[in-house]
Scaffold this active site. Structure first.
Site, mmCIF file in Angstrom:
data_model
loop_
_atom_site.group_PDB
_atom_site.id
_atom_site.type_symbol
_atom_site.label_atom_id
_atom_site.label_comp_id
_atom_site.label_asym_id
_atom_site.label_seq_id
_atom_site.Cartn_x
_atom_site.Cartn_y
_atom_site.Cartn_z
ATOM 1 N N ARG A 95 12.112 8.181 -7.683
ATOM 2 C CA ARG A 95 11.129 8.838 -6.873
ATOM 3 C C ARG A 95 10.956 10.457 -6.847
ATOM 4 O O ARG A 95 10.854 10.894 -5.716
ATOM 5 C CB ARG A 95 10.801 8.343 -5.733
ATOM 6 C CG ARG A 95 10.625 6.791 -5.681
ATOM 7 C CD ARG A 95 10.305 5.879 -4.158
ATOM 8 N NE ARG A 95 11.739 5.970 -3.519
ATOM 9 C CZ ARG A 95 11.871 6.079 -2.364
ATOM 10 N NH1 ARG A 95 10.908 5.795 -1.573
ATOM 11 N NH2 ARG A 95 13.058 5.684 -1.838
ATOM 12 N N ARG B 256 2.757 8.276 -1.894
ATOM 13 C CA ARG B 256 3.131 7.140 -1.434
ATOM 14 C C ARG B 256 3.632 6.222 -2.262
ATOM 15 O O ARG B 256 2.719 6.011 -3.563
ATOM 16 C CB ARG B 256 1.692 6.638 -0.870
ATOM 17 C CG ARG B 256 1.639 5.225 -0.229
ATOM 18 C CD ARG B 256 2.398 4.953 1.095
ATOM 19 N NE ARG B 256 2.095 3.437 1.364
ATOM 20 C CZ ARG B 256 2.937 2.800 1.971
ATOM 21 N NH1 ARG B 256 4.463 3.212 2.441
ATOM 22 N NH2 ARG B 256 2.632 1.629 2.442
ATOM 23 N N CYS B 257 4.601 5.484 -2.071
ATOM 24 C CA CYS B 257 5.151 4.572 -3.196
ATOM 25 C C CYS B 257 5.335 3.384 -2.678
ATOM 26 O O CYS B 257 5.647 3.205 -1.428
ATOM 27 C CB CYS B 257 6.439 4.972 -3.917
ATOM 28 S SG CYS B 257 6.300 6.453 -4.892
ATOM 29 N N GLU C 36 -9.762 -5.980 -2.867
ATOM 30 C CA GLU C 36 -9.039 -5.631 -4.229
ATOM 31 C C GLU C 36 -8.890 -6.776 -5.172
ATOM 32 O O GLU C 36 -8.926 -6.675 -6.468
ATOM 33 C CB GLU C 36 -7.651 -5.070 -3.851
ATOM 34 C CG GLU C 36 -6.559 -4.703 -4.712
ATOM 35 C CD GLU C 36 -5.110 -4.401 -4.102
ATOM 36 O OE1 GLU C 36 -4.266 -4.865 -4.851
ATOM 37 O OE2 GLU C 36 -5.328 -3.673 -3.231
ATOM 38 N N CYS D 42 -8.619 -1.991 4.095
ATOM 39 C CA CYS D 42 -8.767 -0.581 3.769
ATOM 40 C C CYS D 42 -9.589 -0.263 2.734
ATOM 41 O O CYS D 42 -9.741 -1.414 2.106
ATOM 42 C CB CYS D 42 -7.071 -0.292 3.230
ATOM 43 S SG CYS D 42 -5.552 -0.482 4.179
ATOM 44 N N GLU E 63 -11.544 1.117 7.720
ATOM 45 C CA GLU E 63 -11.305 2.757 7.335
ATOM 46 C C GLU E 63 -12.628 3.430 7.022
ATOM 47 O O GLU E 63 -12.919 3.517 5.864
ATOM 48 C CB GLU E 63 -10.355 2.861 6.180
ATOM 49 C CG GLU E 63 -8.937 2.266 6.547
ATOM 50 C CD GLU E 63 -7.606 2.768 5.425
ATOM 51 O OE1 GLU E 63 -8.145 3.483 4.752
ATOM 52 O OE2 GLU E 63 -6.516 2.559 5.807
ATOM 53 N N HIS F 121 -4.582 9.618 6.845
ATOM 54 C CA HIS F 121 -4.306 9.991 5.669
ATOM 55 C C HIS F 121 -4.066 11.564 5.383
ATOM 56 O O HIS F 121 -3.662 12.071 4.656
ATOM 57 C CB HIS F 121 -4.777 9.478 4.581
ATOM 58 C CG HIS F 121 -4.799 7.961 4.604
ATOM 59 N ND1 HIS F 121 -5.901 7.007 5.397
ATOM 60 C CD2 HIS F 121 -3.831 7.032 4.014
ATOM 61 C CE1 HIS F 121 -5.330 6.026 5.149
ATOM 62 N NE2 HIS F 121 -4.314 5.621 4.578
ATOM 63 N N CYS G 214 -6.041 3.570 10.053
ATOM 64 C CA CYS G 214 -5.032 2.924 9.262
ATOM 65 C C CYS G 214 -3.677 2.944 10.200
ATOM 66 O O CYS G 214 -3.781 3.414 11.184
ATOM 67 C CB CYS G 214 -4.778 3.337 8.182
ATOM 68 S SG CYS G 214 -3.820 2.182 6.755
#
EC number: 2.1.1.14
Length: 758
Positions: free
Chosen positions: A17, A513-514, A603, A641, A663, A692, A724
């Protein structure tokens, strides 16, 4: 004819990363811009070399991004919202980061949403009437030059112009965004001419919206765009995530030189499809799954490709989509069980699979791919995969368990009597800031460097701090802060049977963001309670209600790497049964508000609407199953989200959560329009500010957003919350933001009282 291979893109974050760490150091002022640029350059070199060493013929260039590739395209086109412009007429990395993250004190970030049906996000392009677009960002050309200088056989990647337009939103005065296609095409023509001067074989131009059910005017736009772009250099029209069979009648008339199709996620009759496209086109076959980690059945693909390989057409084999969605290298996993590890294939191994398969096809020798495919059979007979007790319980699931005891109207009366919340009750979504010391504690505990007693003591101390802060802020419904959780999915996977975990299996979600998705390797069950200890302790510290915090069955499924040998519905039902048990245990311990998060629900939708019904039916069922055992007085919350809700409101309502938090802050409450049109009957927390961004929301900005929310949702059914979880924010930002949120709420409450008196 020799079959060559390529990938559609490679993970950009670095094995350790490195990109994430460099970005965050730069944002905090700890790293100079030249050092950040050097990290990017070194990562690109490593990625190109690793693919070359693994046997990839065409090395993808243009897959690297400082935040996301859609934002990179906006930069190339000079499509910069005015609020993010530099003081001088130029753009730079700081401009890019402002678009993505906003800028204190009050410059808002652009909207962010999911990339098709994945857990990757992109910054939504903003289109303004009369905005002048011009070529402004030469990242793609610079990186192609870098790769050519290193001696690589380069395949440049561009996001296609129609997909780019489709993904954006008109802001300000309305106009048809296709009106700016002509200006965009002029810039693409310039870039393609520059690439053609660099002696590349072809350009991969990504047009994934071709898998959708497109209106006629968008199909017409394809004809115009690609007619304008023809004759400059060879174009490989690249599609993924589903089939394009339904659009083939107009696609085959486009003046391109090849097509890439996703054979993993799209249903194709390969012989039939090949006969429908021009004989002179290259046909690129996406056979290695770019979205999951299972070892590929190369024998199956060998037979399929052989059936058309003698048709005198140039064939490429590749990944189904970019490998961005997979971890980088299985070799880095030192603690995976040896048997289980043989079942997997990460990005580097997928490159090796492409080499093995192309070699087998060219040499007509299957010995090596037979050996590669052996672990697939071993897994099919492994005792780790199928468990009779889980199967037995699954067979006894009845449809009438998929609902609460009473309808919402009845429940809300009982809940209002029980909790007696003020109007505009305040809460948070779940997580609170996670410090370096908390992350180190979890890591040390996993490594056995900290005893369970020490670990529990420190986590409880953190919970006590979070409860105290919330009480001091006068928040109405509290949370325990989730200090024990590294990730909202991984945590539950670690407490359920049927999962495997990686040490280094990181995947980019957005920007820096991972996430490290768990892997579902077998039937799922709950051996013991997962959250009771922490929730029970938190509730003991306060008289205010503390929410039990669970991740929902669809989100656990979709944010993991799922099995491919059983249906997603079956996996989700197994998870729902485990959560059903957890919900009842929480209720027994007097946790009377339970949040079951489903941020991934939308999603999971198939990309074509005609296929939505089946998915939504079981997705709703498994959520309802997980919450179906509680009393009327137990309040069920859920959180979602970055969703466009308009076309799934029926299903959102069928979830029958007492409170849904969403959101909507970043979209300026536009998302609530669908709730108003539908006359959504239950309670809604629209998100009072965008977590965010590092911006501290002012009291007035929160009041403004809540006033907008009241135009869509009746006052008595509005909750006030951040949009969030707060895990990624620091403590100072969090406390100041929540303080302003509560103050804004109290001002509005007083205003409502005064208006009642009047």
């Amino acid at each position: 004819m020799t079959i060559l291979n390529h990938t559609l893109g490679f993970p950009r974050i670095g094995l350790n990363r490195e990109l994430k760490k460099a970005q965050e150091q730069y944002w905090s002022g700890e790293l100079m811009i030249k050092d950040l640029l050097l990290v990017g350059s070194e990562l690109r070199k490593k990625n190109w070399q690793k693919q070359k060493e693994s046997g990839i013929d065409y090395i993808p260039v243009g897959d690297f991004a400082w935040y996301d590739h859609v934002l990179t395209t906006s930069m190339m086109l000079g499509n910069i919202p005015e609020r993010h412009n530099n003081t001088v007429d130029s753009i730079d990395l700081d401009c890019l980061f402002r678009i993505a993250r906003g800028c204190p004190p009050d410059i808002s970030a652009s909207e962010m949403t999911k990339w098709f049906n994945t857990n990757y996000h992109y910054i939504v392009p903003e289109f303004y009437k009369n905005k002048v677009l011009k070529y402004s960002w030469k990242q793609i050309l610079d990186e192609v030059d870098e790769a050519l200088l290193l001696g690589h056989k380069v395949k440049p990647i561009l996001l296609g112009p129609i997909t780019y337009l489709w993904l954006g939103k008109v802001k300000g005065e309305y106009f048809d965004r296709l009106d700016i296609l002509k200006d965009i095409i002029l810039i693409y023509k310039h870039v393609l001419k520059e690439l053609s001067n660099r002696s590349i074989d072809f350009v991969q131009i990504d047009e994934p919206v071709l898998v959708l059910e497109l209106p006629k005017k968008w199909k017409d736009a394809y004809h115009y765009a690609y007619k304008e772009l023809s004759g400059i250099t060879k174009l490989l029209l690249t599609t993924y995530f589903d089939s394009i069979e339904h659009n083939i009648e107009f696609i085959r008339d486009l003046p391109v030189q090849g097509i890439h199709i996703d054979l993993v996620h799209g249903k194709y009759n390969l012989k039939n499809f090949s006969s429908k496209i021009p004989s002179e086109w290259m046909l690129s076959l996406g056979v290695i799954n770019g979205r999951n980690i299972w070892r590929s059945d190369l024998l199956k693909w060998f037979k399929s490709i052989k059936s058309i390989s003698n048709h005198h057409r140039k064939i490429l084999i590749g990944s189904s989509c970019s490998l961005l969605h997979t971890p980088i290298d299985l070799v880095a996993e030192k603690h995976l069980d040896k048997e289980v590890k043989r079942w997997f294939s990460f990005a580097v191994q997928k490159c090796e699979e492409l080499r093995l398969l192309s070699s087998a096809l060219n040499d007509n020798d299957i010995d090596s791919i037979k050996e590669w495919s052996l672990p697939i059979y071993e897994r099919s007979v492994s005792k780790r995969v199928n468990k009779i007790e889980v199967e037995n319980r699954l067979s006894n699931v009845l449809i009438d368990k998929h609902q609460r005891l009473s309808p919402y109207k009845t429940r809300s009366i009982e809940q209002n009597k029980k909790f007696n919340f003020p109007i505009l009750p305040t809460t948070t979504i779940g997580s609170f800031p996670q410090t370096i010391s908390i992350r180190k504690l979890r890591r040390d505990f996993k490594l056995g460097l900290v005893t369970e007693e020490e670990y529990t003591k420190i986590i409880k101390k953190n919970i006590k701090k979070v409860i105290k802060i919330q009480e001091e802020l006068d928040i109405d419904v509290l949370v325990h802060g989730e200090a024990e959780r590294n990730d909202m999915v991984e945590y539950f996977g670690e407490h359920l049977d049927g999962f495997a975990f990686t040490d280094n299996g990181w995947v980019q979600s957005y920007g820096s963001r991972c996430v490290k998705p768990p892997i579902i390797i077998g039937d799922i069950s709950r051996p013991k309670p997962m959250t009771i200890e922490w929730s029970k302790y938190a509730q003991s510290l306060t008289k205010k209600p503390v929410k039990g915090m669970l991740t929902g069955p669809v989100t656990i499924l979709l944010w993991s790497f799922p099995r491919e040998d059983v249906s997603l519905k079956k996996i989700a039902t197994q998870i729902a049964l485990a959560l059903y048990d957890e919900v009842l245990d929480l209720e027994k311990e007097k946790i009377e508000i339970i949040q079951i998060d489903e941020p991934a629900l939308r999603e999971g939708l198939p990309l074509r609407k005609s296929s939505w019904h089946e998915y939504l039916s079981w997705a709703v069922d498994v959520f309802r199953l997980s919450a179906s055992g509680v009393k009327n007085t137990t309040q069920i919350h859920t959180h979602m989200c970055y969703c466009e809700f308009n076309d799934i409101m029926d299903s959102i309502a069928l979830l029958d959560a007492d409170v849904i938090t969403i959101e909507a802050a970043r979209s300026d409450m536009e998302l609530l329009e669908s709730f108003k049109k539908f006359k959504y009957p239950n309670e809604v927390g629209p998100g009072a500010y965008d977590i965010h961004s590092s911006n501290i929301p002012s009291v007035q900005s929160i009041i403004s957003l809540l006033n907008k929310a009241m135009k869509y949702i009746p006052l008595k059914r509005i909750w006030v919350n951040p949009d969030c979880g707060l895990k990624t924010r620091n403590w100072n930002e969090t406390i100041l933001s929540l303080k302003n949120m509560v103050e804004a709420t109290k001002i509005l409450r007083e205003k409502m009282k005064d208006s009642e008196c009047d």
